[in-house]
Design a protein around this motif. Sequence first.
Motif, PDB file in Angstrom:
ATOM      1  N   SER A  80       0.824  -1.212   0.000  1.00  0.00           N
ATOM      2  CA  SER A  80       0.000   0.000   0.000  1.00  0.00           C
ATOM      3  C   SER A  80       0.857   1.261   0.000  1.00  0.00           C
ATOM      4  O   SER A  80       0.408   2.314  -0.464  1.00  0.00           O
ATOM      5  CB  SER A  80      -0.941   0.000   1.207  1.00  0.00           C
ATOM      6  OG  SER A  80      -0.199   0.081   2.429  1.00  0.00           O
ATOM      7  N   TYR A  81       2.078   1.172   0.490  1.00  0.00           N
ATOM      8  CA  TYR A  81       2.940   2.366   0.501  1.00  0.00           C
ATOM      9  C   TYR A  81       3.334   2.797  -0.909  1.00  0.00           C
ATOM     10  O   TYR A  81       3.629   3.971  -1.142  1.00  0.00           O
ATOM     11  CB  TYR A  81       4.199   2.103   1.330  1.00  0.00           C
ATOM     12  CG  TYR A  81       5.145   3.281   1.331  1.00  0.00           C
ATOM     13  CD1 TYR A  81       4.829   4.443   2.018  1.00  0.00           C
ATOM     14  CD2 TYR A  81       6.336   3.247   0.612  1.00  0.00           C
ATOM     15  CE1 TYR A  81       5.669   5.541   1.999  1.00  0.00           C
ATOM     16  CE2 TYR A  81       7.185   4.340   0.587  1.00  0.00           C
ATOM     17  CZ  TYR A  81       6.845   5.480   1.294  1.00  0.00           C
ATOM     18  OH  TYR A  81       7.685   6.569   1.260  1.00  0.00           O
ATOM     19  N   THR A  82       3.317   1.864  -1.847  1.00  0.00           N
ATOM     20  CA  THR A  82       3.697   2.234  -3.220  1.00  0.00           C
ATOM     21  C   THR A  82       2.701   3.210  -3.839  1.00  0.00           C
ATOM     22  O   THR A  82       3.035   3.907  -4.800  1.00  0.00           O
ATOM     23  CB  THR A  82       3.814   0.980  -4.108  1.00  0.00           C
ATOM     24  OG1 THR A  82       2.538   0.307  -4.164  1.00  0.00           O
ATOM     25  CG2 THR A  82       4.845   0.023  -3.553  1.00  0.00           C
ATOM     26  N   LEU A  83       1.468   3.256  -3.309  1.00  0.00           N
ATOM     27  CA  LEU A  83       0.510   4.252  -3.791  1.00  0.00           C
ATOM     28  C   LEU A  83       1.023   5.661  -3.535  1.00  0.00           C
ATOM     29  O   LEU A  83       0.881   6.551  -4.373  1.00  0.00           O
ATOM     30  CB  LEU A  83      -0.843   4.049  -3.117  1.00  0.00           C
ATOM     31  CG  LEU A  83      -1.679   2.852  -3.572  1.00  0.00           C
ATOM     32  CD1 LEU A  83      -2.877   2.669  -2.662  1.00  0.00           C
ATOM     33  CD2 LEU A  83      -2.122   3.030  -5.007  1.00  0.00           C
ATOM     34  N   HIS A  87       2.462   6.734  -6.849  1.00  0.00           N
ATOM     35  CA  HIS A  87       1.176   7.297  -7.270  1.00  0.00           C
ATOM     36  C   HIS A  87       0.448   6.415  -8.285  1.00  0.00           C
ATOM     37  O   HIS A  87      -0.220   6.911  -9.178  1.00  0.00           O
ATOM     38  CB  HIS A  87       1.381   8.709  -7.843  1.00  0.00           C
ATOM     39  CG  HIS A  87       2.172   9.611  -6.945  1.00  0.00           C
ATOM     40  ND1 HIS A  87       1.689  10.073  -5.743  1.00  0.00           N
ATOM     41  CD2 HIS A  87       3.441  10.094  -7.061  1.00  0.00           C
ATOM     42  CE1 HIS A  87       2.603  10.839  -5.164  1.00  0.00           C
ATOM     43  NE2 HIS A  87       3.678  10.853  -5.933  1.00  0.00           N
ATOM     44  N   GLN A  88       0.574   5.122  -8.127  1.00  0.00           N
ATOM     45  CA  GLN A  88      -0.161   4.172  -8.968  1.00  0.00           C
ATOM     46  C   GLN A  88      -0.209   2.829  -8.241  1.00  0.00           C
ATOM     47  O   GLN A  88       0.688   2.505  -7.478  1.00  0.00           O
ATOM     48  CB  GLN A  88       0.497   4.037 -10.350  1.00  0.00           C
ATOM     49  CG  GLN A  88       1.996   3.838 -10.344  1.00  0.00           C
ATOM     50  CD  GLN A  88       2.403   2.364 -10.371  1.00  0.00           C
ATOM     51  OE1 GLN A  88       1.557   1.487 -10.317  1.00  0.00           O
ATOM     52  NE2 GLN A  88       3.689   2.095 -10.466  1.00  0.00           N
ATOM     53  N   PRO A  89      -1.296   2.047  -8.455  1.00  0.00           N
ATOM     54  CA  PRO A  89      -1.484   0.808  -7.681  1.00  0.00           C
ATOM     55  C   PRO A  89      -0.899  -0.439  -8.310  1.00  0.00           C
ATOM     56  O   PRO A  89      -0.923  -1.508  -7.690  1.00  0.00           O
ATOM     57  CB  PRO A  89      -3.018   0.691  -7.633  1.00  0.00           C
ATOM     58  CG  PRO A  89      -3.455   1.255  -8.954  1.00  0.00           C
ATOM     59  CD  PRO A  89      -2.463   2.363  -9.293  1.00  0.00           C
ATOM     60  N   TYR A  90      -0.368  -0.336  -9.517  1.00  0.00           N
ATOM     61  CA  TYR A  90      -0.031  -1.551 -10.274  1.00  0.00           C
ATOM     62  C   TYR A  90       1.228  -2.244  -9.746  1.00  0.00           C
ATOM     63  O   TYR A  90       1.314  -3.469  -9.785  1.00  0.00           O
ATOM     64  CB  TYR A  90       0.117  -1.205 -11.747  1.00  0.00           C
ATOM     65  CG  TYR A  90      -1.107  -0.514 -12.292  1.00  0.00           C
ATOM     66  CD1 TYR A  90      -2.330  -1.168 -12.336  1.00  0.00           C
ATOM     67  CD2 TYR A  90      -1.054   0.806 -12.723  1.00  0.00           C
ATOM     68  CE1 TYR A  90      -3.470  -0.535 -12.808  1.00  0.00           C
ATOM     69  CE2 TYR A  90      -2.187   1.458 -13.203  1.00  0.00           C
ATOM     70  CZ  TYR A  90      -3.391   0.780 -13.242  1.00  0.00           C
ATOM     71  OH  TYR A  90      -4.503   1.413 -13.695  1.00  0.00           O
ATOM     72  N   GLY A  92       2.160  -2.307  -6.591  1.00  0.00           N
ATOM     73  CA  GLY A  92       1.710  -3.025  -5.398  1.00  0.00           C
ATOM     74  C   GLY A  92       0.945  -4.277  -5.745  1.00  0.00           C
ATOM     75  O   GLY A  92       1.087  -5.321  -5.084  1.00  0.00           O
TER      76      GLY A  92
END
Length: 359
Positions: A80-83, A87-90, A92
């Motif tokens: 979730s920290y990669t969001l 600034h993108q969910p892919y 993660g």
Amino acid sequence: MRKSGDNDLDMKNTCHFPTRPLGSSAALLVLLSAAAFAGNYLHLPLFFGADFLFGSIVAMLVLVLYGTAAGVFVSAIAASYTLALWHQPYAGLTFVCETLAVGLALHGKCKNVAMLDGVFWLLLGIPMAWLLHWGLLHFDAMGALFIALKQAVNGVANALAASLLLQYLPLHKWVGPGGPRKEVPVRSAVTNLLAAFVIFPAMALTLLDMRDDVGKADAEVKRQLDSHATEISRQLAVWRDGHAHVLSWLAASDPASPQARRDVESIKNAFPDLNSLHMGDAGGIALVSYPYRAPGANAAAKLDFSGRAWFRELKNTRKPVISDVFIGKIIMAPAVSFSMPVFSAPGEERGLRGFVVAS
């Protein structure tokens, strides 16, 4: 029936890690999730916006010690920290799929976490990361491949680190007894150790070398930018001085005189880079304009510049003013205005008679 010697040989060639359900250890799960999240939060910036994450080390430990469900949960918390980071969910999503795939594969014959992780990235992870970045995030093909390979190296290195921790730390004592036992062959332990001696130093040397190359590239880009900025500054100074001379000549005339309109037309024809040219009175009202009116404007109305920032500054300082960049209403493109004050003629009471502005 196997002989006791065979049993002894099996015991010598395997390392055992008991599993334990987490149903009664919610606090421990929260603690491990926080550790995984911190591993990603304390990331290592590399270059070109790429970062090396460490959260999947904890996720792989949980995966082996507590099962697939717990490992996927911890991996999702860490991912979730990669969001916030990218600034993108892919990315993660790819990391969670990595943990899930390794967890499912551990039910088979192979128990080598690092090897299973490598197979995942080779068969699924790299293609998945490339497609997500190329297809959904609109990276170019090489940029998407770079990100996919970086994620693969990151994932395999973390899985290898987790394997080494499992093999050389007394985690089985910390976890406690109970549940089925997961076996890690000694051959796998030796393989992981040899791989670590090769991979980790190679990664460190490659990172240092690439950082040196990136530093040199940054220095070269900065040098080129400084060179371009100097050239642009020189060209702007030539443009400013040339137009200042012409506007000074125009400012010496009376905006209300019949000659003013002919002077404005002559200057506009001599300097085609000027989009508009105006002469006005001390109140900011344009008396002579070229072009005479904007398309569709009321021909009887006069342009009023009294509210413009450059006119207020010119009126207060009585000095030439170059405005900030703005979008021209006629040309609908970035432009700047260059204005100069028009003073009273010699012999008259000293004061501001009007202005000249070009853009």
